[in-house]
Design an enzyme around this catalytic site. Structure first.
Site, PDB file in Angstrom:
ATOM      1  N   TRP A   1       0.831  -1.212   0.000  1.00 26.39           N
ATOM      2  CA  TRP A   1       0.000   0.000   0.000  1.00 26.39           C
ATOM      3  C   TRP A   1       0.859   1.251   0.000  1.00 26.39           C
ATOM      4  CZ3 TRP A   1      -4.190  -1.257  -2.007  1.00 26.39           C
ATOM      5  CH2 TRP A   1      -4.844  -2.440  -1.683  1.00 26.39           C
TER       6      TRP A   1
ATOM      7  N   ASP B   1      -1.938   6.813   6.137  1.00 28.20           N
ATOM      8  CA  ASP B   1      -2.936   5.854   5.672  1.00 28.20           C
ATOM      9  C   ASP B   1      -3.173   4.900   6.832  1.00 28.20           C
ATOM     10  OD1 ASP B   1      -4.422   3.813   4.613  1.00 28.20           O
ATOM     11  OD2 ASP B   1      -3.043   3.335   2.974  1.00 28.20           O
TER      12      ASP B   1
ATOM     13  N   LYS C   1     -12.447  -1.885   6.269  1.00 25.98           N
ATOM     14  CA  LYS C   1     -11.659  -2.706   7.196  1.00 25.98           C
ATOM     15  C   LYS C   1     -12.305  -2.721   8.581  1.00 25.98           C
ATOM     16  CE  LYS C   1      -8.283  -3.698   4.318  1.00 25.98           C
ATOM     17  NZ  LYS C   1      -7.134  -2.908   3.899  1.00 25.98           N
TER      18      LYS C   1
HETATM   19  C1  LIG Z   1      -6.826  -2.331   2.524  1.00 28.33           C
HETATM   20  C2  LIG Z   1      -5.915  -1.184   2.465  1.00 28.33           C
HETATM   21  C3  LIG Z   1      -5.984  -0.235   1.423  1.00 28.33           C
HETATM   22  C4  LIG Z   1      -6.916  -0.412   0.244  1.00 28.33           C
HETATM   23  O1  LIG Z   1      -7.893   0.521   0.227  1.00 28.33           O
HETATM   24  P1  LIG Z   1      -8.903   0.662  -0.995  1.00 28.33           P
HETATM   25  O2  LIG Z   1     -10.132   1.098  -0.310  1.00 28.33           O
HETATM   26  O3  LIG Z   1      -9.045  -0.680  -1.654  1.00 28.33           O
HETATM   27  O4  LIG Z   1      -8.307   1.666  -1.900  1.00 28.33           O
HETATM   28  C5  LIG Z   1      -5.138   0.855   1.465  1.00 28.33           C
HETATM   29  N1  LIG Z   1      -4.261   1.013   2.471  1.00 28.33           N
HETATM   30  C6  LIG Z   1      -4.161   0.125   3.469  1.00 28.33           C
HETATM   31  C7  LIG Z   1      -3.179   0.358   4.566  1.00 28.33           C
HETATM   32  C8  LIG Z   1      -4.978  -0.994   3.494  1.00 28.33           C
HETATM   33  O5  LIG Z   1      -4.875  -1.873   4.505  1.00 28.33           O
END
Ligand SMILES: *Cc1c(COP(=O)(O)O)cnc(C)c1O
Length: 365
Positions: free
Chosen positions: A107, A177, A201
């Site tokens: 990511w 993030d 999540k």
């Molecule tokens: C799951 C995840 C993503 C993916 O996010 P999307 O909604 O599919 O763009 C991005 N960053 C992290 C840290 C994740 O765990």
């Protein structure tokens, strides 16, 4: 949970993740009649008082649960975290040409790749140098004086690397993030200029990202940024530049109410930590299973592991699915196995997984 042939099915998938049964029952009722309106939550007009009340309640719950002060906007925006890999540089460069990134897995690498379209990227910490065995040392993540911001990924879920705490960026805006971490562990929002997290999540449905952004990093809308992707514009219209992601926003409200009913973030974070400790203990006491991540960098929510014989991975997945456990396949970029233990994962799921693993080792180890 009712599952196939009446068996309980649990998901260890990386997102969307499990939802509490009680929330699903509420959703089922709200799909037919939301808040006594006679309308489905999927039919309700975006400005109906019943749904405006939801917008307000969800924002106030997020603020209370995460300790977000009035110095921050709280936004609920369409699309996932990956959209923000571009939105962050688009909005936060503000005339600067360099930004700092920490690389801890897939990511963060994707965030870096997208940022390169807009800014010179400096890598200030790189877990690839240890084969993704541990996160870079927090004290070594000093941003440059010329950088627009420092971006890191609290938990890079594919490799299962999680920082033990927030880096210190000094005067430089810190951007996180926190998709795999928010609502699953304490996150010191006040140390950040911007925190973003996809909802699927720990907060419900796919299709929405929660963004917590400090007022000081927003200016006036920029002519070169599409308005829907402009944090300032979205803050001005309270995330309603376009018809908002009403269902995901509503579902976040149901999940937050469930979290409050259990005692709030402190209680939930402890539960998440305990569940992950139970699985790591099983991995560590066995010579058959292996965690690729060192203690101190291990994710609480996304736990990759392998068996001593890679040829057994497929058998493990087939047999675990037959036992009602889905989503244990490792990310395609790394292979192996992975268990997602997010906020709504029941304790019984982890106990069941560890019991299955013990039995699998006895038969194949
Ligand atoms: C799951 C995840 C993503 C993916 O996010 P999307 O909604 O599919 O763009 C991005 N960053 C992290 C840290 C994740 O765990």
């Amino acid at each position: 949970m009712s599952g196939r042939a009446g068996m309980a099915t649990v998901s260890f998938g990386a997102g969307p993740t499990m939802l509490p049964r009680i929330v699903l029952d509420q959703v089922r009722a709200d799909l037919l009649d939301f808040a006594g309106t006679g309308l489905s939550v999927l039919e309700i007009p975006q400005s109906h008082p019943a749904v405006v009340a939801v917008y307000e309640q969800v924002e106030s719950d997020v603020r209370e649960m995460l300790g977000v002060t009035d110095e921050y906007h709280v936004l609920f925006l369409h699309a996932g975290a990956s959209t923000h890999f571009a939105m962050v540089p688009l909005n936060l460069l503000r005339g600067r040409s360099v930004s700092d990134y920490v690389h801890t897995g897939l990511w963060s690498r994707k965030a870096i790749e997208q940022a390169r379209a807009y800014t010179k990227v400096r890598i200030v910490g790189d877990a690839a140098t240890t084969g993704f065995a541990r996160v870079p040392h927090l004290g070594g993540l000093a941003p440059g004086t010329d950088s627009a911001y420092l971006h890191y990924t609290y938990c890079d879920s594919v490799r299962g690397l999680e920082f033990p705490a927030e880096p210190c960026a000094g005067e430089t805006p810190l951007v996180c993030d926190a998709t795999a971490s928010l609502f699953a562990r304490p996150v010191a929002i006040e140390r950040h200029a911007l925190v973003y997290a996809s909802a699927q999540k720990n907060l419900g449905a796919t299709g929405m990202t929660l963004v917590i952004v400090h007022r000081s990093v927003l200016g006036s809308p920029s002519a070169s940024v599409p308005l829907a992707l402009d944090y300032t514009r979205q803050a001005e219209c309270r995330s309603r530049f376009t018809t908002p992601p009403i269902f995901a926003w509503y579902l976040a409200g149901r999940v937050l109410a469930w979290m409050r009913s259990l005692g709030g973030l402190g209680v939930l974070a402890d539960q998440v930590l305990e569940r992950s400790k139970h699985l790591y203990a099983a991995l560590d006491r066995s010579d058959f299973y292996h965690s690729p991540v060192e203690d101190g960098s291990r994710s609480r929510t996304s736990i990759p592991f392998t068996t001593s014989d890679p040829a057994l991975t497929g058998t493990f997945i087939d047999e675990s699915e037959a036992a009602g456990m889905v989503g244990l396949t490792g990310h395609s970029s790394v292979g192996g196995l992975r268990a997602g233990l997010f906020t709504a994962t029941p304790d019984s799921a982890v106990l069941g997984l560890v019991a299955f693993m013990t039995d699998f080792e006895r038969r194949y180890g």
